[in-house]
Scaffold this motif. Structure first.
Motif, short mmCIF file in Angstrom:
data_model
loop_
_atom_site.label_atom_id
_atom_site.label_comp_id
_atom_site.label_asym_id
_atom_site.label_seq_id
_atom_site.Cartn_x
_atom_site.Cartn_y
_atom_site.Cartn_z
N VAL A 111 0.85 -1.19 0.00
CA VAL A 111 0.00 0.00 0.00
C VAL A 111 0.89 1.25 0.00
CG1 VAL A 111 -1.70 1.34 1.31
CG2 VAL A 111 -1.97 -1.14 1.08
N ALA A 112 1.93 1.23 0.82
CA ALA A 112 2.85 2.37 0.89
C ALA A 112 3.42 2.68 -0.49
CB ALA A 112 3.98 2.07 1.87
N LYS A 113 3.91 1.65 -1.17
CA LYS A 113 4.49 1.85 -2.51
C LYS A 113 3.45 2.37 -3.50
CE LYS A 113 8.13 -1.50 -1.79
NZ LYS A 113 8.64 -2.84 -2.06
N ALA A 114 2.24 1.84 -3.40
CA ALA A 114 1.17 2.24 -4.32
C ALA A 114 0.76 3.70 -4.13
CB ALA A 114 -0.04 1.33 -4.15
N ILE A 115 0.88 4.21 -2.90
CA ILE A 115 0.49 5.61 -2.68
C ILE A 115 1.68 6.55 -2.74
CG2 ILE A 115 -1.57 4.95 -1.39
CD1 ILE A 115 -0.15 5.91 1.18
N GLY A 116 2.87 5.99 -3.01
CA GLY A 116 4.03 6.83 -3.28
C GLY A 116 4.89 7.21 -2.08
N ILE A 117 4.83 6.41 -1.01
CA ILE A 117 5.70 6.65 0.13
C ILE A 117 6.44 5.36 0.48
CG2 ILE A 117 4.30 8.54 1.08
CD1 ILE A 117 3.12 6.60 3.11
N THR A 118 7.48 5.48 1.28
CA THR A 118 8.23 4.28 1.67
C THR A 118 7.47 3.52 2.75
OG1 THR A 118 9.45 5.36 3.44
CG2 THR A 118 10.42 5.48 1.22
N PRO A 119 7.71 2.22 2.84
CA PRO A 119 7.08 1.47 3.91
C PRO A 119 7.40 2.03 5.30
CG PRO A 119 7.92 -0.04 2.28
CD PRO A 119 8.41 1.34 1.90
N LYS A 120 8.63 2.48 5.51
CA LYS A 120 9.01 3.06 6.80
C LYS A 120 8.16 4.28 7.12
CE LYS A 120 12.92 4.82 9.42
NZ LYS A 120 14.34 5.09 9.45
N THR A 121 7.96 5.15 6.12
CA THR A 121 7.11 6.33 6.31
C THR A 121 5.67 5.92 6.60
OG1 THR A 121 8.53 7.63 4.86
CG2 THR A 121 6.30 8.45 5.20
N PHE A 122 5.20 4.91 5.87
CA PHE A 122 3.83 4.42 6.07
C PHE A 122 3.64 3.92 7.50
CE2 PHE A 122 0.39 1.33 5.90
CZ PHE A 122 -0.57 1.99 5.15
N MET A 141 -5.48 5.93 -0.97
CA MET A 141 -5.85 4.70 -0.25
C MET A 141 -7.33 4.37 -0.42
SD MET A 141 -3.70 4.40 3.28
CE MET A 141 -3.69 6.11 3.81
N ILE A 142 -8.18 5.38 -0.42
CA ILE A 142 -9.61 5.15 -0.62
C ILE A 142 -9.84 4.48 -1.97
CG2 ILE A 142 -11.84 6.30 -1.04
CD1 ILE A 142 -10.92 8.41 1.08
N SER A 143 -9.18 4.97 -2.99
CA SER A 143 -9.32 4.41 -4.33
C SER A 143 -8.68 3.02 -4.42
CB SER A 143 -8.67 5.36 -5.34
OG SER A 143 -8.74 4.83 -6.63
N LEU A 144 -7.45 2.91 -3.95
CA LEU A 144 -6.70 1.65 -4.03
C LEU A 144 -7.41 0.52 -3.28
CD1 LEU A 144 -3.99 0.14 -4.70
CD2 LEU A 144 -3.20 0.90 -2.47
N LEU A 145 -7.89 0.82 -2.09
CA LEU A 145 -8.48 -0.21 -1.23
C LEU A 145 -10.00 -0.32 -1.38
CD1 LEU A 145 -6.38 0.58 1.96
CD2 LEU A 145 -6.04 -1.33 0.39
N LYS A 146 -10.56 0.50 -2.29
CA LYS A 146 -12.01 0.50 -2.55
C LYS A 146 -12.80 0.63 -1.24
CE LYS A 146 -11.46 -2.27 -6.73
NZ LYS A 146 -10.03 -2.33 -6.79
N ILE A 147 -12.47 1.65 -0.48
CA ILE A 147 -13.11 1.87 0.82
C ILE A 147 -14.46 2.54 0.60
CG2 ILE A 147 -12.92 3.09 3.02
CD1 ILE A 147 -9.85 2.73 2.74
N GLN A 148 -15.52 1.88 1.09
CA GLN A 148 -16.88 2.36 0.88
C GLN A 148 -17.25 3.55 1.76
OE1 GLN A 148 -18.88 1.12 -1.58
NE2 GLN A 148 -17.11 -0.10 -2.17
N ASN A 149 -16.84 3.52 3.01
CA ASN A 149 -17.19 4.58 3.97
C ASN A 149 -15.92 5.19 4.56
OD1 ASN A 149 -20.07 4.16 3.81
ND2 ASN A 149 -19.73 2.27 4.94
N PRO A 150 -15.22 5.99 3.78
CA PRO A 150 -13.93 6.52 4.25
C PRO A 150 -14.02 7.40 5.49
CG PRO A 150 -14.57 7.56 2.18
CD PRO A 150 -15.54 6.45 2.43
#
Length: 66
Positions: free
Chosen positions: A21-32, A49-58
């Motif tokens: 998820v960190a890589k997909a949103i453009g940050i390092t895992p450590k930062t995440f 993250m809302i888009s990537l994880l398809k979150i219905q009720n953000p």
């Protein structure tokens, strides 16, 4: 404050890791991991993250009140 337990559950449900998820949103895992610990993300990261994880009720996760 972000409901990090809820977010972790969604990440797991989508068969993803926090690192992916960190890589997909453009940050390092450590930062995440640091942001998860603090419960604070930037609005652009939240949008991704809302888009990537398809979150219905953000609002329930990202805009929870203490």
């Amino acid at each position: 404050m972000i409901q990090t337990d809820e977010l972790r559950g969604i990440i797991t449900k989508r068969n993803m890791s926090q690192a992916s998820v960190a890589k997909a949103i453009g940050i390092t895992p450590k930062t995440f991991y640091g942001k998860m610990k603090k419960g604070v993300f930037g609005s652009d990261e939240i949008d991704k993250m809302i888009s990537l994880l398809k979150i219905q009720n953000p609002a329930e996760i990202f805009f929870a009140r203490e």
